[in-house]
Design a protein around this motif. Structure first.
Motif, PDB file in Angstrom:
ATOM      1  N   ASN A 127       0.861  -1.175   0.000  1.00  0.00           N
ATOM      2  CA  ASN A 127       0.000   0.000   0.000  1.00  0.00           C
ATOM      3  C   ASN A 127       0.905   1.235   0.000  1.00  0.00           C
ATOM      4  O   ASN A 127       1.288   1.744   1.055  1.00  0.00           O
ATOM      5  CB  ASN A 127      -0.918  -0.015   1.218  1.00  0.00           C
ATOM      6  CG  ASN A 127      -1.927   1.126   1.214  1.00  0.00           C
ATOM      7  OD1 ASN A 127      -1.786   2.076   0.443  1.00  0.00           O
ATOM      8  ND2 ASN A 127      -2.918   1.032   2.072  1.00  0.00           N
ATOM      9  N   ALA A 128       1.272   1.687  -1.194  1.00  0.00           N
ATOM     10  CA  ALA A 128       2.237   2.786  -1.314  1.00  0.00           C
ATOM     11  C   ALA A 128       1.725   4.055  -0.641  1.00  0.00           C
ATOM     12  O   ALA A 128       2.490   4.761   0.026  1.00  0.00           O
ATOM     13  CB  ALA A 128       2.542   3.052  -2.785  1.00  0.00           C
ATOM     14  N   LEU A 129       0.454   4.330  -0.789  1.00  0.00           N
ATOM     15  CA  LEU A 129      -0.082   5.555  -0.212  1.00  0.00           C
ATOM     16  C   LEU A 129       0.017   5.533   1.310  1.00  0.00           C
ATOM     17  O   LEU A 129       0.364   6.541   1.935  1.00  0.00           O
ATOM     18  CB  LEU A 129      -1.534   5.750  -0.649  1.00  0.00           C
ATOM     19  CG  LEU A 129      -2.236   6.996  -0.109  1.00  0.00           C
ATOM     20  CD1 LEU A 129      -1.431   8.253  -0.399  1.00  0.00           C
ATOM     21  CD2 LEU A 129      -3.635   7.108  -0.691  1.00  0.00           C
ATOM     22  N   GLU A 130      -0.258   4.407   1.919  1.00  0.00           N
ATOM     23  CA  GLU A 130      -0.172   4.303   3.370  1.00  0.00           C
ATOM     24  C   GLU A 130       1.241   4.608   3.856  1.00  0.00           C
ATOM     25  O   GLU A 130       1.431   5.337   4.836  1.00  0.00           O
ATOM     26  CB  GLU A 130      -0.590   2.907   3.835  1.00  0.00           C
ATOM     27  CG  GLU A 130      -0.529   2.742   5.346  1.00  0.00           C
ATOM     28  CD  GLU A 130      -0.968   1.367   5.804  1.00  0.00           C
ATOM     29  OE1 GLU A 130      -1.861   1.292   6.653  1.00  0.00           O
ATOM     30  OE2 GLU A 130      -0.425   0.373   5.290  1.00  0.00           O
ATOM     31  N   GLN A 131       2.254   4.083   3.151  1.00  0.00           N
ATOM     32  CA  GLN A 131       3.635   4.340   3.560  1.00  0.00           C
ATOM     33  C   GLN A 131       3.999   5.804   3.367  1.00  0.00           C
ATOM     34  O   GLN A 131       4.672   6.410   4.204  1.00  0.00           O
ATOM     35  CB  GLN A 131       4.600   3.455   2.772  1.00  0.00           C
ATOM     36  CG  GLN A 131       6.074   3.653   3.125  1.00  0.00           C
ATOM     37  CD  GLN A 131       6.391   3.261   4.552  1.00  0.00           C
ATOM     38  OE1 GLN A 131       6.041   2.176   4.990  1.00  0.00           O
ATOM     39  NE2 GLN A 131       7.063   4.157   5.290  1.00  0.00           N
ATOM     40  N   HIS A 132       3.538   6.406   2.269  1.00  0.00           N
ATOM     41  CA  HIS A 132       3.798   7.828   2.066  1.00  0.00           C
ATOM     42  C   HIS A 132       3.221   8.655   3.212  1.00  0.00           C
ATOM     43  O   HIS A 132       3.866   9.587   3.711  1.00  0.00           O
ATOM     44  CB  HIS A 132       3.174   8.296   0.746  1.00  0.00           C
ATOM     45  CG  HIS A 132       4.037   8.077  -0.456  1.00  0.00           C
ATOM     46  ND1 HIS A 132       5.311   8.597  -0.563  1.00  0.00           N
ATOM     47  CD2 HIS A 132       3.802   7.416  -1.622  1.00  0.00           C
ATOM     48  CE1 HIS A 132       5.827   8.258  -1.742  1.00  0.00           C
ATOM     49  NE2 HIS A 132       4.934   7.552  -2.397  1.00  0.00           N
ATOM     50  N   ILE A 133       2.001   8.310   3.616  1.00  0.00           N
ATOM     51  CA  ILE A 133       1.365   9.056   4.701  1.00  0.00           C
ATOM     52  C   ILE A 133       2.156   8.886   5.999  1.00  0.00           C
ATOM     53  O   ILE A 133       2.364   9.846   6.750  1.00  0.00           O
ATOM     54  CB  ILE A 133      -0.098   8.611   4.875  1.00  0.00           C
ATOM     55  CG1 ILE A 133      -0.919   9.036   3.649  1.00  0.00           C
ATOM     56  CG2 ILE A 133      -0.704   9.210   6.135  1.00  0.00           C
ATOM     57  CD1 ILE A 133      -2.324   8.484   3.615  1.00  0.00           C
ATOM     58  N   LYS A 134       2.615   7.664   6.263  1.00  0.00           N
ATOM     59  CA  LYS A 134       3.458   7.443   7.440  1.00  0.00           C
ATOM     60  C   LYS A 134       4.697   8.322   7.390  1.00  0.00           C
ATOM     61  O   LYS A 134       5.099   8.925   8.397  1.00  0.00           O
ATOM     62  CB  LYS A 134       3.872   5.968   7.528  1.00  0.00           C
ATOM     63  CG  LYS A 134       2.781   5.021   7.976  1.00  0.00           C
ATOM     64  CD  LYS A 134       3.319   3.600   8.056  1.00  0.00           C
ATOM     65  CE  LYS A 134       2.261   2.620   8.551  1.00  0.00           C
ATOM     66  NZ  LYS A 134       2.774   1.229   8.589  1.00  0.00           N
ATOM     67  N   ASN A 135       5.317   8.394   6.212  1.00  0.00           N
ATOM     68  CA  ASN A 135       6.512   9.226   6.068  1.00  0.00           C
ATOM     69  C   ASN A 135       6.210  10.688   6.364  1.00  0.00           C
ATOM     70  O   ASN A 135       6.964  11.376   7.065  1.00  0.00           O
ATOM     71  CB  ASN A 135       7.073   9.107   4.646  1.00  0.00           C
ATOM     72  CG  ASN A 135       7.651   7.736   4.345  1.00  0.00           C
ATOM     73  OD1 ASN A 135       7.855   6.909   5.239  1.00  0.00           O
ATOM     74  ND2 ASN A 135       7.900   7.468   3.071  1.00  0.00           N
ATOM     75  N   LEU A 136       5.097  11.182   5.819  1.00  0.00           N
ATOM     76  CA  LEU A 136       4.763  12.590   5.970  1.00  0.00           C
ATOM     77  C   LEU A 136       4.325  12.945   7.387  1.00  0.00           C
ATOM     78  O   LEU A 136       4.528  14.077   7.840  1.00  0.00           O
ATOM     79  CB  LEU A 136       3.657  12.976   4.978  1.00  0.00           C
ATOM     80  CG  LEU A 136       4.061  12.993   3.501  1.00  0.00           C
ATOM     81  CD1 LEU A 136       2.827  13.180   2.617  1.00  0.00           C
ATOM     82  CD2 LEU A 136       5.077  14.094   3.217  1.00  0.00           C
ATOM     83  N   LEU A 137       3.735  11.979   8.085  1.00  0.00           N
ATOM     84  CA  LEU A 137       3.242  12.250   9.439  1.00  0.00           C
ATOM     85  C   LEU A 137       4.311  12.079  10.513  1.00  0.00           C
ATOM     86  O   LEU A 137       4.078  12.416  11.676  1.00  0.00           O
ATOM     87  CB  LEU A 137       2.039  11.349   9.757  1.00  0.00           C
ATOM     88  CG  LEU A 137       0.767  11.601   8.947  1.00  0.00           C
ATOM     89  CD1 LEU A 137      -0.362  10.698   9.423  1.00  0.00           C
ATOM     90  CD2 LEU A 137       0.335  13.060   9.015  1.00  0.00           C
ATOM     91  N   SER A 138       5.462  11.553  10.151  1.00  0.00           N
ATOM     92  CA  SER A 138       6.551  11.417  11.124  1.00  0.00           C
ATOM     93  C   SER A 138       7.648  12.428  10.799  1.00  0.00           C
ATOM     94  O   SER A 138       7.819  12.827   9.648  1.00  0.00           O
ATOM     95  CB  SER A 138       7.121   9.993  11.116  1.00  0.00           C
ATOM     96  OG  SER A 138       7.707   9.688   9.863  1.00  0.00           O
ATOM     97  N   PRO A 139       8.396  12.877  11.808  1.00  0.00           N
ATOM     98  CA  PRO A 139       9.417  13.906  11.577  1.00  0.00           C
ATOM     99  C   PRO A 139      10.576  13.420  10.712  1.00  0.00           C
ATOM    100  O   PRO A 139      10.779  12.215  10.518  1.00  0.00           O
ATOM    101  CB  PRO A 139       9.897  14.239  12.996  1.00  0.00           C
ATOM    102  CG  PRO A 139       8.807  13.778  13.905  1.00  0.00           C
ATOM    103  CD  PRO A 139       8.226  12.571  13.240  1.00  0.00           C
ATOM    104  N   SER A 140      11.321  14.378  10.218  1.00  0.00           N
ATOM    105  CA  SER A 140      12.557  14.111   9.472  1.00  0.00           C
ATOM    106  C   SER A 140      13.751  14.566  10.294  1.00  0.00           C
ATOM    107  O   SER A 140      13.620  15.373  11.221  1.00  0.00           O
ATOM    108  CB  SER A 140      12.546  14.860   8.137  1.00  0.00           C
ATOM    109  OG  SER A 140      11.610  14.325   7.242  1.00  0.00           O
ATOM    110  N   THR A 141      14.924  14.048   9.944  1.00  0.00           N
ATOM    111  CA  THR A 141      16.147  14.373  10.697  1.00  0.00           C
ATOM    112  C   THR A 141      17.259  14.812   9.738  1.00  0.00           C
ATOM    113  O   THR A 141      18.245  14.097   9.542  1.00  0.00           O
ATOM    114  CB  THR A 141      16.601  13.142  11.501  1.00  0.00           C
ATOM    115  OG1 THR A 141      16.715  12.015  10.602  1.00  0.00           O
ATOM    116  CG2 THR A 141      15.602  12.804  12.594  1.00  0.00           C
TER     117      THR A 141
END
Length: 366
Positions: A127-141
């Protein structure tokens, strides 16, 4: 697909990420019927689609039943934007950025019509969209690299020696996904490796460090429209222009410089999609050859560009970037003067359709 569609649909509906269905649009550029959506139905059907039809506007594009969508062709773009429609590319996938402009949602996921559902090494549909959303909803470093890649992923954390002062991270503006099967190669590499296929599934997401550019591919991409939308312009490409197939590259270089300046994050890695069709390398070479020469000047420009401190929003950054493109890249070819003007027109058109849109400023939206 190994799992029954009903089982996938049930899992998707049960996911908390399904709650974002009212906050996300899916943008698809196309010249053909969208039969590929049948494979994506379990994952994408809950969401609203914005389809940007390229090419002949009199051609009828068929969309599978059951999808909620709006479709725009060139006539619509001209009608909605008027003289400013000149900033939207024609006969090039860069036309997709019109969908970013007309969307009113917080998040955008864009995908090409030759991209299918991939499977992980266990055979499970991704589910590519689900993973993208996870990426966007978690911080970056972006300010310090974590050797376990994304410390916010399941089963990971910050490693010993990672500064505690940086562990909160920064908002993620862009999630850049990858592809199995047909790699995203330029024409010369396609010509020397015509049979090469990407079969490596790397189970990792990482934040691209501050100060590091990357080659952004637009076929499997998601972003926070409120944080970076006005800078996600795919440039002037295709018909009437001396260059093509650099639309996503250009946008990627622009957004990375702006994200670095504003303290935003860009992630790359998961999710994978299955890229089913290799484009013609000889046609691609004709589109790319000026870009292949020009990128040797374009990339150093972006590596050295400095945005002033008073550029505190995405729009201010982008207007300043357009100014510097004209001053420094305009010496290479008149095309860059035209591109710089189009960048300004793009912001004007964006403001016309999004008069109250949020811009990222000093860590806050507004």
């Amino acid at each position: 697909m190994n799992e029954p569609a009903t089982a996938i649909e049930a899992a998707v509906a049960a996911s908390p990420l399904h709650q974002l269905k009212d906050e996300l649009d899916i943008v698809i550029p196309t010249i053909r019927n969208l039969d590929f959506l049948e494979m994506w139905r379990p994952f994408l059907q809950p969401y609203h689609l914005i389809i940007v039809q390229d090419g002949d506007p009199s051609k009828t594009i068929k969309v599978p039943n059951g999808f909620d969508y709006e479709l725009y062709n060139r006539n619509d773009i001209n009608r909605i934007l008027g003289p400013k429609a000149s900033c939207i590319s024609f006969k090039d996938s860069a036309c997709r950025c019109f969908g970013y402009m007309v969307s009113k949602k917080k998040y955008i996921f864009t995908i090409d019509d030759d991209c299918f559902v991939a499977k992980d090494p266990s055979g499970k549909a991704i589910n590519a969209l689900e993973q993208h959303i996870k990426n966007l909803l978690s911080p970056s470093t972006p300010f310090f690299f974590n050797t376990l890649y994304d410390p916010f992923a399941d089963g990971a954390d910050f490693v010993r020696g990672y500064p505690f002062s940086l562990r909160e991270g920064v908002p993620t503006a862009v999630s850049h996904g990858l592809w199995l099967n047909i790699p995203d190669y330029d024409a010369p590499t396609q010509l020397v490796k015509p049979l090469e296929r990407n079969t490596r599934f790397v189970d990792a997401v990482l934040t691209i460090p501050k100060g590091t550019l990357f080659p952004m591919c637009g076929m499997n991409l998601a972003f926070d429209r409120h944080l970076i939308g006005p800078a996600m312009y795919f440039g002037l490409m295709g018909e009437g222009q001396p260059i093509g197939r650099y639309d996503d590259m250009w946008a990627g270089w622009c957004i990375k410089v702006i994200c670095d300046h504003l303290g935003l994050g860009v992630k790359t890695g998961l999710p994978y999609i299955y890229h089913s069709k290799a484009s013609n390398p000889f046609v691609n070479l004709r589109k790319e050859y000026k870009g292949i020469y020009w990128q040797e000047d374009i990339i150093p420009f972006f590596q050295q560009v400095v945005l002033p401190k008073d550029s505190t929003s995405v729009k201010k950054c982008y207007i300043e970037l357009a100014k510097q493109v004209k001053e420094k890249l305009g010496k290479i070819d008149p095309y860059f003067d035209k591109l710089a003007d189009a960048m300004v027109t793009w912001i004007q058109a964006w403001d016309g359709l999004n008069p109250t849109s949020a811009s990222f400023s000093n860590g806050k939206t507004g």
